[in-house]
Write an enzyme that holds these catalytic residues in place. Structure first.
Site, PDB file in Angstrom:
ATOM      1  N   GLY A 219       0.799  -1.214   0.000  1.00 36.88           N
ATOM      2  CA  GLY A 219       0.000   0.000   0.000  1.00 36.88           C
ATOM      3  C   GLY A 219       0.833   1.266   0.000  1.00 36.88           C
ATOM      4  N   ASP A 272      -2.477  -7.421  10.785  1.00 32.05           N
ATOM      5  CA  ASP A 272      -3.441  -6.860   9.829  1.00 32.05           C
ATOM      6  C   ASP A 272      -4.538  -7.888   9.571  1.00 32.05           C
ATOM      7  OD1 ASP A 272      -4.595  -4.964   8.193  1.00 32.05           O
ATOM      8  OD2 ASP A 272      -3.305  -5.372   6.465  1.00 32.05           O
TER       9      ASP A 272
END
Length: 385
Positions: A219, A272
């Site tokens: 990301g 995550d």
């Protein structure tokens, strides 16, 4: 309550010791001793190792529940599911969504924590978004992306009763530097991620107070020798912490090992994890996106990785093997480094006199035998409490 733990090994903050005894005094760690000369109340874990409780600072869900469900039950179920995994503290983590959905999730976290969590304890709310940019959006919904808004954040923080401790943003968004400065002065940690910022923009954000990079290499603009990007900035900013997902899918094992060599104890192991964690392969939801998990890997319909199903103790094991370093060297990256990244290292993350007595009992294969929070056994294998 005062007692001593007897065990074969103890992973203390600065060394591995044992056999011996560790004092627990009213929910806090006391001194470690090789032997006892007086009568004492002893909890006998002979044959096992005592290590600090794990601290997951980036987790969306697990075992079929997600923070973005916006319910008290979801928060409580996630808290309880983390106990057998050795996690004693966590940050309930949101996703980019509408203000209404975010506010519902914030309210649910507050309600659950005020009533009291029966499992791992929340150390505050982590807002992952919505101040991101589209190029590296991952599983974040771009229709809700916007520039940082201090008035909006203040509203959320008021709703949270001051319990938002961390927020992630893309530093190239308009007004980011002033926003970072304001939140840093308010003791809210700022992470950089889901960003296509250049190196100088990231340096400026770090200078303004940002102290962490969200799931390094994922990301974000990658590293190039003429354009270091977000990843390069993360590697070169000496004081900045970097989150790392060590499941073997998000980051190549050799790159993960390299990151640890470069960043040292500024490496923060995270999961995550999303709701598919601990669940069988199949179809799930991450925020507003349908997700399919195959062979334990969760992806959106477009093929993007959608969080993970990683267990934090497995991240420790993986990185230790990839780096050819011992488990005890890696363990603190999932306990003390996370606490340090939040400025909580004086009370959490390691076994040292005066800190909260959060610890796990592990066997030679690092299976969790018991999980203890503030000196109280919350989970025991084959005798769940």
């Amino acid at each position: 309550m005062q007692y001593y733990i007897k065990a074969d090994q103890f992973l203390l903050e600065d060394r591995l010791e044992g056999p011996g005894y560790l004092a627990i005094d009213h929910g806090r760690f006391g001194e470690w001793k090789k032997s006892l000369t007086t009568q004492a109340n002893i909890v006998d874990w002979s044959g096992y190792t005592i290590a600090p409780g794990l601290f997951d600072t980036h987790i969306h869900g697990v075992n079929g529940y997600d923070i973005m469900d916006g319910t008290k039950e979801a928060v409580q179920q996630i808290s309880e599911a983390l106990l057998p995994l050795g996690v004693t503290r966590f940050l309930p983590t949101t996703l980019t969504s509408s203000s209404e959905n975010l506010e519902q999730s914030i309210a649910a976290i507050v309600e659950a924590t005020e009533e009291g969590l029966s499992g791992a304890q929340s150390e505050g709310i982590y807002l992952e978004g919505p101040f991101f940019t589209e190029k590296h959006k991952g599983a974040q919904n771009p229709i809700y992306f916007r520039d940082p808004d201090l008035e909006m954040f203040t509203k959320w923080q008021k709703l949270a009763g001051g319990s938002i401790v961390k927020i992630a943003l893309a530093p190239e968004r308009k007004g980011s530097k002033e926003f970072i400065t304001a939140l840093t002065e308010a003791n809210v940690k700022v992470s950089l991620g889901h960003s296509n910022a250049d190196y100088d923009c990231c340096k400026a954000a770090i200078g303004a107070g940002a102290n962490t990079f969200v799931h390094l290499f994922n990301g974000m603009a990658g590293f190039h020798h003429r354009n270091p990007g977000v990843a390069g900035s993360a590697l070169m900013a000496k004081q900045a912490f970097v989150e790392l997902i060590c499941d073997g899918h998000h980051v190549h094992p050799d790159v993960a090992a390299f990151t640890w060599r470069v960043k040292g104890d500024r490496t923060v192991l995270i999961t995550d994890c999303m709701r598919a964690g601990l669940m069988p392969d199949g179809s799930y939801q991450l925020g507003e996106f349908p997700v399919v998990m195959r062979n334990g890997i969760a992806r959106t319909e477009t093929g993007s990785l959608a969080g993970s199903t990683l267990i934090l103790k497995d991240a420790i094991k993986n990185l230790s093997q990839w780096s050819d370093r011992t488990w005890d060297e890696a363990w603190h990256l999932a306990s003390l480094s996370p606490a340090h990244s939040l400025g909580r290292e004086q009370e959490l993350g390691s076994i040292r006199p005066g800190k909260y007595a959060d610890y796990v009992v592990i066997d030679e294969q690092y299976h969790i035998q018991a999980t203890v929070i503030s000196g109280e056994i919350k989970y025991q294998k084959n005798n769940e409490k």
